[in-house]
Design an enzyme around this catalytic site. Structure first.
Site, short mmCIF file in Angstrom:
data_model
loop_
_atom_site.label_atom_id
_atom_site.label_comp_id
_atom_site.label_asym_id
_atom_site.label_seq_id
_atom_site.Cartn_x
_atom_site.Cartn_y
_atom_site.Cartn_z
CB THR A 293 36.14 -6.56 86.47
OG1 THR A 293 35.25 -6.91 85.67
CG2 THR A 293 37.48 -7.79 86.37
CB SER A 294 39.88 -8.03 89.35
OG SER A 294 41.16 -8.29 89.95
CB SER A 295 41.16 -3.69 92.03
OG SER A 295 41.21 -2.65 92.97
#
Length: 295
Positions: free
Chosen positions: A138-140
């Site tokens: 998720t995300s990074s």
């Protein structure tokens, strides 16, 4: 980039204190670890023969332990007998390095190298199936998911990334964290052709001529933190690398408001556009397991 997943020190210590089979445990020595990453592994009590492995990557300011607690992968591991790895990046505000030459190079000695070594350790120790190794984040963590698919395509069979950016989008940035990174990428301003993105990926593992992982991407149209425009760039990247063209849109899949974008016959690359969803798209573990071929 920044994730909503955060954890208190007390909760992290509580999770790390679990040491029985069927609990998330710390692995201090898994091989070469050039960037001092932390490895946490979950081995279910009823482990499948030659089990699959899922590497699950948290967002900035998160930890592997908390990401494990916020997702259903471990409970699904209990049902299906696969192994999960929830590592932690303990540098750059808890973000994965997706910017340096080291991490954007196969065997380069960056974060991607250490994560690949966690996989090698797990395959050896648990007799896991090297053809059933998957990555998600998720995300990074999604940004690193894309980087791993590019730098270690010989390790991962499939990937599922939530609210990230194309592999190489942050190349050359002084940092990978929202506090210090060049904002051009997160703002959706790094624009390349499919051929240019393909060249970026190919340069991360020079000489590699094998297949690349099956890729599944997710992004919300209302994401203003990691711009929704990044989905289009990642789509250009992976459709180019894998060599597929757009086939069709499937609306309200896997749920209302989501559109599945199918490339080729839909078995190698798909993307999901989530209408009105911000940062980040909720994890869809059941869809991931189907994409990975575990269920």
């Amino acid at each position: 980039m920044l994730s909503s997943f955060k954890i208190s020190g007390l909760a992290a210590l509580s999770l790390l204190s679990l040491s029985a089979n069927g609990a998330l445990v710390s692995v201090p020595n898994f091989g070469a670890n050039p960037t001092n990453l932390l490895m946490n592994i979950y081995v279910p009590s009823k482990l499948a023969t030659n089990p699959a492995i899922i590497l699950a990557l948290h967002g900035c300011s998160g930890t592997g332990e908390f990401y494990a607690s916020q997702t259903k992968y471990n409970s699904l591991a209990d049902t299906h007998g696969f192994i999960t790895i929830f590592p932690s990046a303990n540098h750059d505000n808890g973000c994965w390095d997706v910017a340096s030459t080291k991490t954007l190079t196969h065997g380069g000695g960056g974060d991607s190298n250490g994560l690949a070594n966690m996989i090698s350790y797990t395959i050896s120790k648990y007799n896991a199936d090297p053809k059933k190794v998957f990555v998600t984040g998720t995300s990074s963590g999604s940004m690193m998911t894309n980087v791993l698919a590019a730098t270690y395509p010989d390790v991962f069979a499939a990937a599922s990334g939530y609210s990230g950016v194309a592999a190489g989008c942050l190349a050359g940035s002084p940092s990978s964290s929202p506090q210090a990174a060049d904002p051009t990428c997160a703002n959706g301003k790094v624009i390349k052709t499919s051929a240019e993105w393909t060249s970026v990926v190919k340069a991360m593992y020079p000489g590699y001529s094998g297949a690349y992982p099956r890729i599944q991407l997710w992004h919300g149209t209302a994401d203003t933190f990691v711009s929704y425009a990044n989905l289009a760039e990642a789509v250009k990247e992976w459709s180019g690398v894998i060599g597929l063209t757009f086939t069709k849109n499937v609306t309200n899949t896997p749920q209302s408001g989501y559109t599945q974008m199918v490339y080729g016959d839909g078995t190698r690359f798909i993307a999901y556009s989530a209408a009105g969803v911000g940062h980040t798209v909720p994890v869809h573990e059941d869809v991931d397991l189907k994409w990975f071929g575990i269920v």
